[in-house]
Write a protein that holds these residues in place. Structure first.
Motif, mmCIF file in Angstrom:
data_model
loop_
_atom_site.group_PDB
_atom_site.id
_atom_site.type_symbol
_atom_site.label_atom_id
_atom_site.label_comp_id
_atom_site.label_asym_id
_atom_site.label_seq_id
_atom_site.Cartn_x
_atom_site.Cartn_y
_atom_site.Cartn_z
ATOM 1 N N ALA A 1 -10.657 -10.981 10.074
ATOM 2 C CA ALA A 1 -11.254 -10.037 10.946
ATOM 3 C C ALA A 1 -11.362 -11.114 12.840
ATOM 4 C CB ALA A 1 -12.597 -9.988 10.769
ATOM 5 N N ARG A 2 -11.481 -12.593 12.403
ATOM 6 C CA ARG A 2 -11.407 -13.478 13.110
ATOM 7 C C ARG A 2 -10.113 -13.570 14.368
ATOM 8 N NH1 ARG A 2 -15.775 -15.708 14.607
ATOM 9 N NH2 ARG A 2 -17.981 -15.011 12.971
ATOM 10 N N ALA A 3 -9.119 -12.948 14.063
ATOM 11 C CA ALA A 3 -8.158 -12.984 14.370
ATOM 12 C C ALA A 3 -7.750 -12.914 15.755
ATOM 13 C CB ALA A 3 -6.642 -12.113 14.490
ATOM 14 N N HIS A 4 -8.985 -12.149 16.857
ATOM 15 C CA HIS A 4 -8.401 -12.089 17.837
ATOM 16 C C HIS A 4 -9.334 -13.674 19.321
ATOM 17 C CE1 HIS A 4 -5.180 -9.783 18.166
ATOM 18 N NE2 HIS A 4 -6.361 -8.795 17.111
ATOM 19 N N HIS A 5 -10.375 -14.093 18.058
ATOM 20 C CA HIS A 5 -11.238 -15.061 18.548
ATOM 21 C C HIS A 5 -10.304 -16.671 18.981
ATOM 22 C CE1 HIS A 5 -13.751 -11.981 16.586
ATOM 23 N NE2 HIS A 5 -14.755 -12.887 17.287
ATOM 24 N N LYS A 6 -10.881 -17.144 20.070
ATOM 25 C CA LYS A 6 -10.680 -18.118 20.189
ATOM 26 C C LYS A 6 -11.696 -19.170 20.150
ATOM 27 C CE LYS A 6 -8.858 -16.855 25.012
ATOM 28 N NZ LYS A 6 -8.880 -16.761 26.389
ATOM 29 N N PRO A 7 -10.334 -20.811 19.829
ATOM 30 C CA PRO A 7 -12.420 -21.558 18.995
ATOM 31 C C PRO A 7 -13.010 -21.633 19.391
ATOM 32 C CG PRO A 7 -9.189 -22.537 19.505
ATOM 33 C CD PRO A 7 -9.584 -21.537 20.010
ATOM 34 N N SER A 8 -13.013 -21.476 20.391
ATOM 35 C CA SER A 8 -14.353 -21.900 20.769
ATOM 36 C C SER A 8 -16.073 -21.012 20.685
ATOM 37 C CB SER A 8 -15.082 -21.798 22.623
ATOM 38 O OG SER A 8 -14.562 -20.449 23.216
ATOM 39 N N GLN A 9 -15.266 -20.206 19.868
ATOM 40 C CA GLN A 9 -15.736 -18.878 19.109
ATOM 41 C C GLN A 9 -16.008 -18.925 17.796
ATOM 42 O OE1 GLN A 9 -13.427 -15.691 20.940
ATOM 43 N NE2 GLN A 9 -15.030 -14.636 22.028
ATOM 44 N N LEU A 10 -15.497 -19.916 17.090
ATOM 45 C CA LEU A 10 -15.345 -20.191 15.810
ATOM 46 C C LEU A 10 -15.968 -21.303 15.477
ATOM 47 C CD1 LEU A 10 -10.977 -19.435 15.175
ATOM 48 C CD2 LEU A 10 -13.646 -17.719 14.923
ATOM 49 N N SER A 11 -16.935 -21.308 13.884
ATOM 50 C CA SER A 11 -17.469 -22.400 13.296
ATOM 51 C C SER A 11 -16.303 -24.064 13.678
ATOM 52 C CB SER A 11 -17.809 -22.254 12.045
ATOM 53 O OG SER A 11 -17.115 -22.101 11.684
ATOM 54 N N GLY A 12 -16.736 -25.268 13.096
ATOM 55 C CA GLY A 12 -15.436 -25.985 12.591
ATOM 56 C C GLY A 12 -14.989 -25.970 11.355
ATOM 57 N N GLY A 13 -15.677 -25.094 10.256
ATOM 58 C CA GLY A 13 -15.104 -24.351 8.988
ATOM 59 C C GLY A 13 -13.790 -23.152 9.547
ATOM 60 N N GLN B 1 -12.850 -23.558 11.973
ATOM 61 C CA GLN B 1 -11.868 -23.628 12.914
ATOM 62 C C GLN B 1 -10.259 -24.486 12.115
ATOM 63 O OE1 GLN B 1 -12.279 -25.429 16.829
ATOM 64 N NE2 GLN B 1 -14.464 -24.833 16.696
ATOM 65 N N GLN B 2 -11.001 -25.047 11.156
ATOM 66 C CA GLN B 2 -10.412 -25.856 9.809
ATOM 67 C C GLN B 2 -9.354 -24.728 9.096
ATOM 68 O OE1 GLN B 2 -8.356 -28.588 10.121
ATOM 69 N NE2 GLN B 2 -10.011 -30.310 8.922
ATOM 70 N N ARG B 3 -9.489 -23.817 9.064
ATOM 71 C CA ARG B 3 -9.202 -22.701 7.954
ATOM 72 C C ARG B 3 -8.069 -22.669 8.970
ATOM 73 N NH1 ARG B 3 -13.181 -18.793 5.539
ATOM 74 N NH2 ARG B 3 -14.895 -19.308 7.187
ATOM 75 N N VAL B 4 -7.988 -22.099 10.617
ATOM 76 C CA VAL B 4 -7.208 -21.704 11.076
ATOM 77 C C VAL B 4 -6.055 -22.717 11.236
ATOM 78 C CG1 VAL B 4 -6.445 -20.999 13.590
ATOM 79 C CG2 VAL B 4 -8.683 -20.201 12.700
ATOM 80 N N ALA B 5 -6.135 -23.630 11.495
ATOM 81 C CA ALA B 5 -5.706 -25.182 11.202
ATOM 82 C C ALA B 5 -4.695 -25.332 9.713
ATOM 83 C CB ALA B 5 -6.806 -26.701 11.155
ATOM 84 N N ILE B 6 -5.331 -24.487 9.112
ATOM 85 C CA ILE B 6 -4.937 -24.675 7.638
ATOM 86 C C ILE B 6 -3.769 -23.185 7.358
ATOM 87 C CG2 ILE B 6 -4.773 -23.898 5.017
ATOM 88 C CD1 ILE B 6 -7.720 -26.176 5.456
ATOM 89 N N ALA B 7 -4.178 -22.137 8.220
ATOM 90 C CA ALA B 7 -3.307 -21.537 8.046
ATOM 91 C C ALA B 7 -2.248 -21.669 9.538
ATOM 92 C CB ALA B 7 -3.544 -20.396 8.932
ATOM 93 N N ARG B 8 -1.681 -22.150 9.796
ATOM 94 C CA ARG B 8 -1.463 -22.819 11.384
ATOM 95 C C ARG B 8 -0.124 -23.801 10.440
ATOM 96 N NH1 ARG B 8 -2.750 -26.286 16.369
ATOM 97 N NH2 ARG B 8 -3.874 -27.339 14.175
ATOM 98 N N ALA B 9 -0.615 -24.493 9.690
ATOM 99 C CA ALA B 9 -0.103 -25.178 9.372
ATOM 100 C C ALA B 9 0.460 -24.887 8.432
ATOM 101 C CB ALA B 9 -1.052 -26.427 7.968
ATOM 102 N N LEU B 10 0.620 -24.017 7.512
ATOM 103 C CA LEU B 10 1.643 -23.274 6.464
ATOM 104 C C LEU B 10 2.336 -22.327 7.733
ATOM 105 C CD1 LEU B 10 -1.363 -22.025 3.869
ATOM 106 C CD2 LEU B 10 0.654 -23.281 3.548
ATOM 107 N N ALA B 11 2.498 -22.135 8.324
ATOM 108 C CA ALA B 11 3.112 -20.985 8.822
ATOM 109 C C ALA B 11 4.825 -20.356 9.108
ATOM 110 C CB ALA B 11 3.352 -21.149 11.043
#
Length: 200
Positions: free
Chosen positions: A137-149, A151-161
């Protein structure tokens, strides 16, 4: 192969021969079984990050060898090392390292751009990965619009790409509150149960 990562007599010396010489690693030997979940613990400055950087082909050891999936990466040139990082290793850092002007979706897609995955396929996979970490649901949000947790989940998804066999996480909860940290640990456990080798 039984061991997906091996470090053999690994040394890393910064500023060798100078008064500021630092021996960050001194003859480290390590074998990591495929599909395991390993936590490397130690006091600040004990060489944990340096060890991860050598395992992850971000830094070259001063002496010794690192084998990734049976490949001696100590002998590879920069181009081959880049391919190992792209195809076999996913990184998660303490400070997220997301690109601030890209959306969560675009951040997750980025490694697939370098792997030359077709746009439709990488968009589909990026959305699947964001769903996996609970952030579709947050796919189109930029990092500044996300909490720290988040952002880290996005980073994990990126690591799995690029579907790496190994996930390296350098203090992934160090910049998060305890609740967010627990959520991130649960994600790593889930990835390990799905066959990923996780080194934290």
């Amino acid at each position: 192969m039984e061991y997906i990562v091996e470090a053999i007599n690994l040394w890393k010396v910064y500023n060798p021969g100078l008064p500021t010489e630092v021996k960050a690693l001194r003859g480290v030997n390590l074998k990591v079984k495929r599909g395991s979940f390993l936590a490397i613990v130690g006091s600040s400055g004990s060489g944990k990050s340096t060890l991860l950087h050598c395992i992850g082909c971000l830094d070259r050891p001063t002496k010794g060898r690192v084998l990734i999936d049976g490949i001696d990466v100590s002998k590879l040139n920069d181009e081959r090392l880049a391919l190992i990082r792209r195809d076999k290793i996913g990184f998660v850092f303490q400070f997220f390292n997301l690109i601030p002007n890209l959306t969560a979706l675009q951040n997750v897609e980025l490694p697939m751009v370098f792997a030359r995955v077709e746009q439709a396929e990488r968009r589909k996979r990026a959305m699947e990965l964001l769903e996996l970490v609970g952030l579709k649901a947050r796919a189109h949000h930029k990092p500044s619009q996300l909490s720290g947790g988040q952002q880290q989940r996005v980073a994990i998804a990126r690591a799995l790409a690029n579907d790496p066999a190994i996930i390296l996480a350098d203090e992934p909860t160090g910049n998060l509150d305890s609740k967010s940290g627990e959520e991130i640990v649960k994600i790593f456990k889930m990835l390990n149960e799905r066959g990923k080798t996780v080194i934290v």
